[in-house]
Design a protein around this motif. Sequence first.
Motif, mmCIF file in Angstrom:
data_model
loop_
_atom_site.group_PDB
_atom_site.id
_atom_site.type_symbol
_atom_site.label_atom_id
_atom_site.label_comp_id
_atom_site.label_asym_id
_atom_site.label_seq_id
_atom_site.Cartn_x
_atom_site.Cartn_y
_atom_site.Cartn_z
ATOM 1 N N GLY A 286 0.871 -1.033 -0.077
ATOM 2 C CA GLY A 286 -0.076 -0.157 -0.011
ATOM 3 C C GLY A 286 0.893 1.226 -0.034
ATOM 4 N N PHE B 168 -6.118 4.587 0.439
ATOM 5 C CA PHE B 168 -5.232 3.493 0.657
ATOM 6 C C PHE B 168 -5.427 2.307 -0.230
ATOM 7 C CE2 PHE B 168 -3.733 -0.225 2.961
ATOM 8 C CZ PHE B 168 -2.446 0.054 3.156
ATOM 9 N N HIS B 169 -4.732 1.396 -0.649
ATOM 10 C CA HIS B 169 -5.101 0.318 -1.441
ATOM 11 C C HIS B 169 -3.895 -0.493 -1.658
ATOM 12 C CE1 HIS B 169 -3.981 2.989 -4.617
ATOM 13 N NE2 HIS B 169 -3.870 2.003 -5.457
ATOM 14 N N LEU B 170 -4.190 -1.712 -1.792
ATOM 15 C CA LEU B 170 -2.950 -2.963 -2.251
ATOM 16 C C LEU B 170 -3.627 -3.553 -3.443
ATOM 17 C CD1 LEU B 170 -3.557 -3.262 1.109
ATOM 18 C CD2 LEU B 170 -1.508 -4.448 0.590
#
Length: 232
Positions: free
Chosen positions: A62, A171-173
Amino acid sequence: MSREFIRHALYFLPPKGSKLEDFGDSWLGWSVTEGEVVAHPQIADLPIATLTERPRKYGFHGTLKAPFRLARGVGEIDLITTAIALVSSMPAFQMPALQIARLGSFLALVPQQPSAELQQLASRLVRELDPLRAPLNDAELVRRRSAGLTPAQEMLLTKWGYPYVMDEFRFHLTLSGKLQADELQNLKSILQNHISQLTQTPVRVDDVGLVGEAEDGRFHLIRRLPLAAAKR
């Protein structure tokens, strides 16, 4: 033997040895922690290598402070020293459990609820490490603007070198490259079943990963920087 990097970034990386890390490394096919290729899993005949080609080189992460070149006269040791002091002043925390979501034309894991701690961590890293960042060159500006930025994102790009920070931070993966709508829905359904056990509990954030981009474009972990409560 030390390695010289083209750019540096600050990442959230899953806890070392966790099931989330194991999944992410194998899904993307690259371990940013170990700096090595990882075999993809076999899941429902999915062409995983093709689906994950675009995000592979970054590793499963992230973004907290997006990749940047060091300013003239700034060395990696300066970045490490400054980042350690900053990160160690902030407490470790738990982010909410993750869920698979469609973000535009790609899939990612995102927190099920907003996290003020994540937002604060990312904002402070962007703001307080900015003096170590080289200004964007013309090619970098063109590439960032090619996504089609809003006026607010253009302002952030000009000020901080990246358009998706502060109020625009999400926020991210990342789990995939760009896909068509039907491909996204199919992949989401399959993955939701495959990783349901990874999306049921909060995720510890005990450190921040300082990473570097090698000449081949792949990112490597330089070191984990412990947050305050995680220091030994």
